[in-house]
Design an enzyme around this catalytic site. Structure first.
Site, mmCIF file in Angstrom:
data_model
loop_
_atom_site.group_PDB
_atom_site.id
_atom_site.type_symbol
_atom_site.label_atom_id
_atom_site.label_comp_id
_atom_site.label_asym_id
_atom_site.label_seq_id
_atom_site.Cartn_x
_atom_site.Cartn_y
_atom_site.Cartn_z
ATOM 1 N N CYS A 290 0.784 -1.232 0.000
ATOM 2 C CA CYS A 290 0.000 0.000 0.000
ATOM 3 C C CYS A 290 0.815 1.280 0.000
ATOM 4 O O CYS A 290 0.341 2.329 -0.466
ATOM 5 C CB CYS A 290 -0.940 0.023 1.211
ATOM 6 S SG CYS A 290 -1.853 -1.504 1.484
ATOM 7 N N CYS B 92 1.332 3.821 -3.037
ATOM 8 C CA CYS B 92 0.268 4.751 -3.445
ATOM 9 C C CYS B 92 -0.158 5.681 -2.311
ATOM 10 O O CYS B 92 -0.407 6.859 -2.539
ATOM 11 C CB CYS B 92 -0.957 3.976 -3.918
ATOM 12 S SG CYS B 92 -0.873 3.433 -5.635
ATOM 13 N N HIS B 93 -0.288 5.140 -1.113
ATOM 14 C CA HIS B 93 -0.875 5.915 -0.011
ATOM 15 C C HIS B 93 0.174 6.578 0.884
ATOM 16 O O HIS B 93 -0.192 7.377 1.751
ATOM 17 C CB HIS B 93 -1.776 5.017 0.841
ATOM 18 C CG HIS B 93 -2.946 4.463 0.085
ATOM 19 N ND1 HIS B 93 -4.058 5.221 -0.217
ATOM 20 C CD2 HIS B 93 -3.173 3.234 -0.447
ATOM 21 C CE1 HIS B 93 -4.928 4.473 -0.895
ATOM 22 N NE2 HIS B 93 -4.405 3.271 -1.051
ATOM 23 N N MET C 33 -7.971 1.423 -6.917
ATOM 24 C CA MET C 33 -7.763 0.573 -5.743
ATOM 25 C C MET C 33 -7.927 -0.890 -6.144
ATOM 26 O O MET C 33 -8.986 -1.285 -6.642
ATOM 27 C CB MET C 33 -8.790 0.939 -4.668
ATOM 28 C CG MET C 33 -8.758 0.033 -3.458
ATOM 29 S SD MET C 33 -7.263 0.241 -2.463
ATOM 30 C CE MET C 33 -7.646 -0.859 -1.096
ATOM 31 N N HIS D 199 5.368 12.542 -11.023
ATOM 32 C CA HIS D 199 5.672 11.109 -11.110
ATOM 33 C C HIS D 199 6.818 10.860 -12.089
ATOM 34 O O HIS D 199 7.968 10.914 -11.707
ATOM 35 C CB HIS D 199 4.415 10.344 -11.510
ATOM 36 C CG HIS D 199 4.549 8.861 -11.404
ATOM 37 N ND1 HIS D 199 4.784 8.220 -10.200
ATOM 38 C CD2 HIS D 199 4.491 7.888 -12.337
ATOM 39 C CE1 HIS D 199 4.865 6.914 -10.403
ATOM 40 N NE2 HIS D 199 4.703 6.690 -11.692
ATOM 41 N N HIS E 3 0.612 8.500 -17.479
ATOM 42 C CA HIS E 3 1.755 7.685 -17.075
ATOM 43 C C HIS E 3 2.637 7.487 -18.310
ATOM 44 O O HIS E 3 2.568 6.462 -18.989
ATOM 45 C CB HIS E 3 1.298 6.340 -16.514
ATOM 46 C CG HIS E 3 2.398 5.588 -15.811
ATOM 47 N ND1 HIS E 3 3.466 5.025 -16.476
ATOM 48 C CD2 HIS E 3 2.602 5.333 -14.492
ATOM 49 C CE1 HIS E 3 4.272 4.443 -15.594
ATOM 50 N NE2 HIS E 3 3.766 4.616 -14.394
#
Length: 580
Positions: free
Chosen positions: A81, A84-85, A122, A361, A403
């Protein structure tokens, strides 16, 4: 309390996951998400999972969790996780999961969200079988208590990991092999913690080298002699291509989790320095280019560019080296700041901070190598930096969750030089004008939108000698789409809606088990063929498929039991010259 099984039964009866309507900050709608590889792509797999963080002091209203359960939950979170978080759960590509949010949502809603996932990105951890009911219960309880803070990683910790296996004075003064070094491919073997060096002419595996886990990128020294790779566990390895058999000559860990490494390329500064950026701790380090000795560590903690509020975990995303000035371009994800780091005097370091957009990113240069374009992916924006003037040139709205990888540069038959990105969140491919002098009316805007096979794209690719633009979709839930490539002809982009050809790459690989996904095309030096990774589960057969760029026909398939989960591929010549 409603159990996962009861939630699942209710969802089957109603078509909705229980309590997801109560999660507007965490999900847009309820539906099954792409299985496995979506999570695997973000899988951080760092040694954060092994640091043994102590269970925080529990409050009376905290859920019951033992130290052993906490350790297991922390491992799951760090592995699955954090990418991303965020380590501190403050959010980035994924939503924040701080206790003010998670406690407001409650156990049942979190349980259902983890189990079913969402189309917004998710993963469906439960329905995919990636996590058991017990593991989901652990994760929910973990999310309801204060997240632990991992240790810092300063100079003493860094130097303790630094090793020089072959000193510069002991290395060969000329190549000790007959390899065509400019046509070597450095191929990430993601789940085995290795890279394979493959000869682009013979398709033979030259050697396989142990590296950090899940190498994110390979970067080349300006001379083309050294390959620098960085694992998601923040381990940097320096590979000497001149050795009789290419080998690792120096190594270091620059933190606990990382994504980026680069070397100096400005005239007069070639190979002088290397730089690597960490996700945790949020920092970057400038190193000696010959030995990886750490010389200067810079923290990236600071204010978010627009809100002017402090962020404790601004992670370092892509780093590139300017070809025009002695500067590294460092992208800081959560704060939306792009730093131009002047390495001409690292003792008196000068840093230009450019307010751009969140959440930065990946990206690459335009064809002139003057302008750097980077995706602020959660804001559906491309930021453009002029590396000559040292300033923000433009912010360009594009499709959902761009992306680009490094992007792709083509000479458009109508609009002149353009840079291309695809998107994780929709089927569009955006072409952005990059020639403010020759085509000023097109500069820094989307001049054409193509439509590919669907969302879930990670990389686009072309070459100056190619008439094709290749678009992958490895994270699309449809197996046929995730296993194939869409190819557009550049000279047909004069049409309003040019069509694409589909190449069944996974089918050509002849893999009969698993769900092989095709990812990241990379050209050979001459631009006559393009290589694709056919990425399967770690215990199943994977492959590299090579396509003739002129005919779009299969040229060769590389299969070897040592090719475990191949993903990124980096051709020495193209990577060194930022040719894409």
């Amino acid at each position: 309390m409603v159990t996962i099984r009861q939630s699942r039964n209710l969802a089957m009866a109603t078509g909705l996951a229980l309590s997801l309507a109560a999660l507007p900050a965490l999900a847009q709608e309820t539906a099954a998400h792409a299985d496995g590889p979506t999570a695997q792509y973000e899988f951080s797999a760092t040694t954060l999972a092994d640091i043994g963080v102590e269970l925080p002091g529990l409050q009376p209203d905290d859920p019951v969790i033992t130290q052993d359960e906490f350790n297991r939950a922390a491992t799951l979170y760090f592995e699955r996780c954090a990418g991303c978080h965020g380590v501190l759960r403050t959010g980035a590509t994924g939503s924040p999961l701080t206790t003010d949010i998670t406690r407001d949502r409650g156990y049942e809603a979190l349980e259902s969200f983890i189990y079913f996932g969402s189309p917004a990105g998710m993963p469906n951890w439960g329905t995919s079988g990636e996590l058991s009911d017990e593991e989901i219960d652990l994760m929910v309880r973990y999310l309801l208590i204060t997240p632990p803070t991992p240790p810092e990683f300063g100079m003493s910790a860094m130097r303790a990991t630094w090793e020089v296996y072959v000193a510069p004075e002991d290395r060969p003064t000329e190549p000790q092999n007959d390899l065509d070094m400019e046509n070597i491919f450095s191929v990430t073997l993601r789940d085995s913690g290795e890279v394979a060096l493959i000869d682009g002419g013979t398709y033979e595996i030259v050697t396989i080298l142990e590296t950090g886990y899940a190498v994110h990128i390979s970067r080349l020294s300006a001379s083309g002699r050294y390959i620098y790779v960085i694992g998601r566990d923040a381990k940097v390895d320096m590979i000497d291509l001149w050795a009789e058999t290419p080998n690792v000559v120096a190594t270091i860990r620059i933190g606990l989790e990382a994504r980026s490494v680069e070397t100096s390329k400005a005239p007069g500064w070639e190979d002088r320095y290397a730089i690597a950026g960490a996700y945790w701790p949020p920092q970057y380090v400038i190193m000696d280019g010959d030995t990886l000795e750490p010389l200067r560590i810079v923290s990236t903690r600071g204010m978010i560019y627009d809100e002017q509020e402090f962020h404790p975990e601004p992670r370092v995303a892509a780093i590139v080296a300017s070809h025009n000035r002695p500067e590294f371009i460092v992208n800081i994800k959560e704060t939306g700041i792009i730093q131009l780091v002047d390495y001409s005097d690292i003792e008196n370091l000068k840093v230009t901070s450019i307010a751009a957009e969140r959440f930065l990113h990946d990206g690459g240069f335009d064809s002139s190598r003057r302008y750097f374009l980077v995706a602020a992916n959660a804001r559906d924006t491309i930021a453009v930096v002029d590396t000559v003037e040292g300033r923000l040139e433009a912010l360009i709205p594009v499709g959902r969750t761009p992306h680009p990888g490094r992007g792709a540069n083509i000479n458009h038959p109508v609009h002149g030089p353009v840079w291309v990105t695809s998107h994780l969140g929709d089927d569009t491919i955006s072409l952005i004008g990059t020639d403010p002098e020759g085509h000023p009316d097109n500069a820094w805007q989307v001049v054409q939108t193509l439509y590919g096979q669907g969302g879930g794209s990670l990389f686009v690719k072309t070459h100056p000698n190619s008439n094709h633009l290749y678009v992958d979709t490895p994270l699309h839930p449809d197996e046929e789409i995730s296993g194939s490539i869409a190819v557009f002809k550049i000279d047909e982009m004069v049409e309003e809606d040019p069509q694409y050809t589909v190449l069944p790459i996974a089918e050509w690989a002849g893999i009969e088990e698993g769900q092989p996904r095709v990812v990241q095309g990379e050209f050979n030096r001459e631009g006559t063929e393009i290589w694709f990774s056919v990425w399967n589960a770690a215990d199943m057969v994977s492959a590299v498929v090579i396509v003739d760029d002129q005919t779009l026909e299969l040229r060769h398939v590389i299969k070897d039991e040592r090719l475990i989960t191949p993903t990124g591929k980096f051709n020495v010549y193209n990577t060194r010259g930022d040719i894409y």
